[in-house]
Scaffold this motif. Structure first.
Motif, mmCIF file in Angstrom:
data_model
loop_
_atom_site.group_PDB
_atom_site.id
_atom_site.type_symbol
_atom_site.label_atom_id
_atom_site.label_comp_id
_atom_site.label_asym_id
_atom_site.label_seq_id
_atom_site.Cartn_x
_atom_site.Cartn_y
_atom_site.Cartn_z
ATOM 1 N N THR A 1 2.356 -0.780 7.025
ATOM 2 C CA THR A 1 0.978 -0.380 7.267
ATOM 3 C C THR A 1 0.454 -1.066 8.530
ATOM 4 O O THR A 1 0.872 -2.172 8.865
ATOM 5 C CB THR A 1 0.106 -0.750 6.060
ATOM 6 O OG1 THR A 1 0.571 -0.020 4.918
ATOM 7 C CG2 THR A 1 -1.348 -0.408 6.279
ATOM 8 N N GLU B 1 5.158 -6.492 1.269
ATOM 9 C CA GLU B 1 5.183 -5.318 0.383
ATOM 10 C C GLU B 1 6.453 -4.483 0.545
ATOM 11 O O GLU B 1 6.411 -3.278 0.778
ATOM 12 C CB GLU B 1 3.907 -4.485 0.602
ATOM 13 C CG GLU B 1 2.657 -5.322 0.331
ATOM 14 C CD GLU B 1 1.342 -4.615 0.638
ATOM 15 O OE1 GLU B 1 1.377 -3.447 1.078
ATOM 16 O OE2 GLU B 1 0.278 -5.247 0.455
ATOM 17 N N ILE C 1 7.463 -1.226 -2.075
ATOM 18 C CA ILE C 1 7.016 0.144 -1.806
ATOM 19 C C ILE C 1 7.491 0.650 -0.438
ATOM 20 O O ILE C 1 7.405 1.860 -0.157
ATOM 21 C CB ILE C 1 5.477 0.230 -1.890
ATOM 22 C CG1 ILE C 1 5.024 1.683 -2.086
ATOM 23 C CG2 ILE C 1 4.812 -0.393 -0.665
ATOM 24 C CD1 ILE C 1 3.526 1.831 -2.302
ATOM 25 N N PHE D 1 7.022 4.584 0.766
ATOM 26 C CA PHE D 1 5.614 4.682 1.146
ATOM 27 C C PHE D 1 5.344 6.051 1.773
ATOM 28 O O PHE D 1 6.016 6.453 2.720
ATOM 29 C CB PHE D 1 5.276 3.571 2.148
ATOM 30 C CG PHE D 1 3.847 3.558 2.596
ATOM 31 C CD1 PHE D 1 2.831 3.157 1.747
ATOM 32 C CD2 PHE D 1 3.514 3.943 3.890
ATOM 33 C CE1 PHE D 1 1.508 3.139 2.174
ATOM 34 C CE2 PHE D 1 2.202 3.928 4.327
ATOM 35 C CZ PHE D 1 1.198 3.518 3.469
ATOM 36 N N ALA E 1 1.815 7.345 2.130
ATOM 37 C CA ALA E 1 0.418 7.549 2.501
ATOM 38 C C ALA E 1 0.252 7.874 3.972
ATOM 39 O O ALA E 1 -0.687 8.553 4.367
ATOM 40 C CB ALA E 1 -0.401 6.310 2.147
ATOM 41 N N ASP F 1 3.288 -5.891 -5.718
ATOM 42 C CA ASP F 1 4.005 -5.427 -6.907
ATOM 43 C C ASP F 1 4.540 -6.659 -7.636
ATOM 44 O O ASP F 1 5.475 -7.318 -7.166
ATOM 45 C CB ASP F 1 5.151 -4.503 -6.495
ATOM 46 C CG ASP F 1 5.848 -3.865 -7.696
ATOM 47 O OD1 ASP F 1 6.018 -4.550 -8.724
ATOM 48 O OD2 ASP F 1 6.228 -2.684 -7.607
ATOM 49 N N VAL G 1 -5.697 3.754 -8.618
ATOM 50 C CA VAL G 1 -4.351 3.185 -8.489
ATOM 51 C C VAL G 1 -4.214 2.426 -7.175
ATOM 52 O O VAL G 1 -3.800 1.268 -7.156
ATOM 53 C CB VAL G 1 -3.279 4.296 -8.592
ATOM 54 C CG1 VAL G 1 -1.893 3.718 -8.358
ATOM 55 C CG2 VAL G 1 -3.361 4.986 -9.952
ATOM 56 N N ASP G 2 -4.535 3.064 -6.070
ATOM 57 C CA ASP G 2 -4.491 2.424 -4.763
ATOM 58 C C ASP G 2 -5.900 1.959 -4.431
ATOM 59 O O ASP G 2 -6.812 2.769 -4.267
ATOM 60 C CB ASP G 2 -3.987 3.410 -3.706
ATOM 61 C CG ASP G 2 -3.792 2.766 -2.335
ATOM 62 O OD1 ASP G 2 -4.387 1.696 -2.091
ATOM 63 O OD2 ASP G 2 -3.060 3.333 -1.511
ATOM 64 N N LEU G 3 -6.094 0.643 -4.320
ATOM 65 C CA LEU G 3 -7.432 0.124 -4.076
ATOM 66 C C LEU G 3 -8.066 0.707 -2.821
ATOM 67 O O LEU G 3 -9.285 0.842 -2.738
ATOM 68 C CB LEU G 3 -7.391 -1.408 -3.974
ATOM 69 C CG LEU G 3 -6.816 -2.185 -5.170
ATOM 70 C CD1 LEU G 3 -7.060 -3.677 -4.990
ATOM 71 C CD2 LEU G 3 -7.389 -1.707 -6.489
ATOM 72 N N ASN G 4 -7.245 1.060 -1.838
ATOM 73 C CA ASN G 4 -7.765 1.612 -0.596
ATOM 74 C C ASN G 4 -8.451 2.966 -0.791
ATOM 75 O O ASN G 4 -9.207 3.417 0.080
ATOM 76 C CB ASN G 4 -6.636 1.767 0.426
ATOM 77 C CG ASN G 4 -6.116 0.433 0.911
ATOM 78 O OD1 ASN G 4 -6.737 -0.244 1.718
ATOM 79 N ND2 ASN G 4 -4.947 0.041 0.399
ATOM 80 N N ASP G 5 -8.181 3.629 -1.920
ATOM 81 C CA ASP G 5 -8.755 4.954 -2.163
ATOM 82 C C ASP G 5 -10.211 4.888 -2.626
ATOM 83 O O ASP G 5 -10.886 5.917 -2.664
ATOM 84 C CB ASP G 5 -7.935 5.708 -3.216
ATOM 85 C CG ASP G 5 -6.547 6.083 -2.701
ATOM 86 O OD1 ASP G 5 -6.375 6.148 -1.469
ATOM 87 O OD2 ASP G 5 -5.644 6.298 -3.533
ATOM 88 N N TYR G 6 -10.683 3.698 -2.977
ATOM 89 C CA TYR G 6 -12.043 3.577 -3.501
ATOM 90 C C TYR G 6 -13.004 3.280 -2.357
ATOM 91 O O TYR G 6 -12.976 2.193 -1.767
ATOM 92 C CB TYR G 6 -12.108 2.468 -4.548
ATOM 93 C CG TYR G 6 -13.435 2.363 -5.257
ATOM 94 C CD1 TYR G 6 -13.864 3.355 -6.136
ATOM 95 C CD2 TYR G 6 -14.269 1.260 -5.046
ATOM 96 C CE1 TYR G 6 -15.084 3.256 -6.794
ATOM 97 C CE2 TYR G 6 -15.491 1.157 -5.703
ATOM 98 C CZ TYR G 6 -15.892 2.159 -6.572
ATOM 99 O OH TYR G 6 -17.097 2.060 -7.227
#
Length: 415
Positions: free
Chosen positions: A126, A167, A170, A174, A176, A216, A286-291
């Motif tokens: 990322t 990380e 993943i 990955f 995303a 994870d 699930v993915d904190l970045n989505d909030y």
């Protein structure tokens, strides 16, 4: 809870200039740093360290430069280990133009104030720079190796430990966003990606401490560690992320995780800890970045909860012998990750109850403030306290440094 495994001692002998014992000599002893790493990110203080009146836009966010001096006082009065950002997209947005000098000044600013410095991260899928996507696949590995060697080599003597790779579990799967590092991991596999990061870093600084870091915390990460150790990769510490935007997991759950990873016999670093002082993120995310929400304020009830949880979290982890450090991920709510009220300081610069509560542990209950002592007839005294670095002030003003260790130590000082 007892912390005997965190405590140390040093037998000090004070001599006169002629070599005879200084019996009944008054001295003052005070602690200057813990051996245990009480850390926080140093992102908000980079502009201050560089004398900038405006913080350049960064890939992480962060507080405004105008608040730097105030935040620095709060930071230095509590923490002793800083994590600095080496996210590739922000560090080298234009190929061949890394932000080396600014980060060197920031690292030096911390070191001059007695702070240990860690770099984060050297390899991550990322926040890779856009120009990397245009690099042919067969050239990505040498470019990545050179990136790691350059950063580690340029910061020898300033940054003594690194999250060498972030990380990995993943990494090959990955999806995303498309990136060259994931494509490389799909060809090499997880273990060889770890080897790439660690071997490249060690070639630039054989003495650096290298950390394998992941969010994870399940069996897949345990299996990766097993495979890396079996492959002969020397891991100096295991990093465990605990961003708790969805609520404190509780002492039992956190210690169960720590116990599982302690079986490897390696030091454990709680590398990224957050606890909120506002509404919690919904459990279904699930993915904190989505909030993403327009505003995410700190609340009085949330602040009381955060203070209680911070104390419980730190007490339990400092009580576990395998843990060597905890890094809280953010001092202030201003510019915090995801806009969450995760800081220990409000956006207006005022400390939350959690800051005061943690300060009461780290620089209170677990700290030796200036203490008057006197040598015995043989010129000796024993200094006891939490393991770490101490300063002894002798009559007339001379000072000397001591290190208290769990195994015990000795020192001889001359008036």
């Amino acid at each position: 809870m007892t912390y005997t495994h965190r405590q140390g001692s040093c037998e000090v002998t004070v001599l006169r200039a002629d070599g005879t014992p200084a019996a009944g000599c008054p001295v003052t002893v005070e602690q200057v740093r813990h051996a245990f790493g009480f850390g926080n990110i140093g992102f908000d203080l980079i502009a201050l360290a560089n004398g900038e009146d405006r913080a350049p836009d960064g890939v992480f966010g962060g507080a405004s430069a105008e608040h730097g001096a105030h935040l620095a006082e709060l930071w230095l009065d509590l923490f002793d280990t800083a994590t600095l950002p080496f996210y590739w997209a922000g560090f080298e947005p234009v190929r061949g133009e890394p932000d080396t000098l600014r980060l060197q000044r920031a690292a030096r600013w911390f070191v001059e104030r007695g702070v240990r410095v860690k770099g984060h991260p050297l390899v991550w899928h990322t926040l890779t720079p856009p120009w990397l996507s245009a690099v042919p696949d067969d050239e990505v590995e040498p470019v990545l190796r050179e990136r790691v060697r350059r950063e580690v080599g340029d910061f020898v003597g300033l940054v003594d430990q690194w999250d060498a790779i972030n990380e990995v579990v993943i990494l090959p799967v990955f999806t995303a966003e498309e990136n060259a590092v994931t494509r490389l991991a799909q060809r090499l596999g997880r273990v060889e990606m770890v080897r790439l990061a660690f071997s490249s870093a060690r070639s630039a600084d054989p003495h650096a401490r290298l950390v394998l870091n992941d969010f994870d915390l399940g069996p897949d990460y345990e299996r990766l560690i097993e495979e890396c150790l079996a492959a002969g990769i020397a891991i100096d510490a295991i990093g465990l992320q605990t961003h708790m935007h969805q609520g404190y997991r509780g002492e039992d759950a956190i210690l169960a995780i720590v116990d599982r990873f302690a079986r490897f016999g390696l030091p454990l670093q709680l590398t990224e800890t957050t606890l909120l002082s506002g509404d919690l993120m919904p459990a279904h995310v699930v993915d904190l970045n989505d909030y993403q929400v327009p505003t995410w304020p700190s609340t009085p009830a949330g602040e009381a909860r955060q203070a209680d949880e911070v104390v419980r979290h730190y007490r339990s982890l400092v009580g576990h012998p395998a843990v060597e450090s905890i890094t809280y991920w953010g001092l202030t709510d201003e510019g915090a990750w995801l806009g969450a009220p995760a800081g220990l300081v409000r956006a207006d610069g005022t400390p939350k109850p959690a800051y005061d509560a943690l300060h009461g542990l780290v620089r209170g209950e677990w700290w030796t403030a200036p203490t008057s002592m006197r040598t015995d007839e043989a010129g000796r005294l024993v200094v006891r306290g939490f393991a770490g670095d101490y300063r002894v002030t002798l009559p007339g003003g001379p000072t000397a440094g001591l290190t208290l260790t769990a195994a015990g130590s000795t020192a001889t000082l001359t008036l």
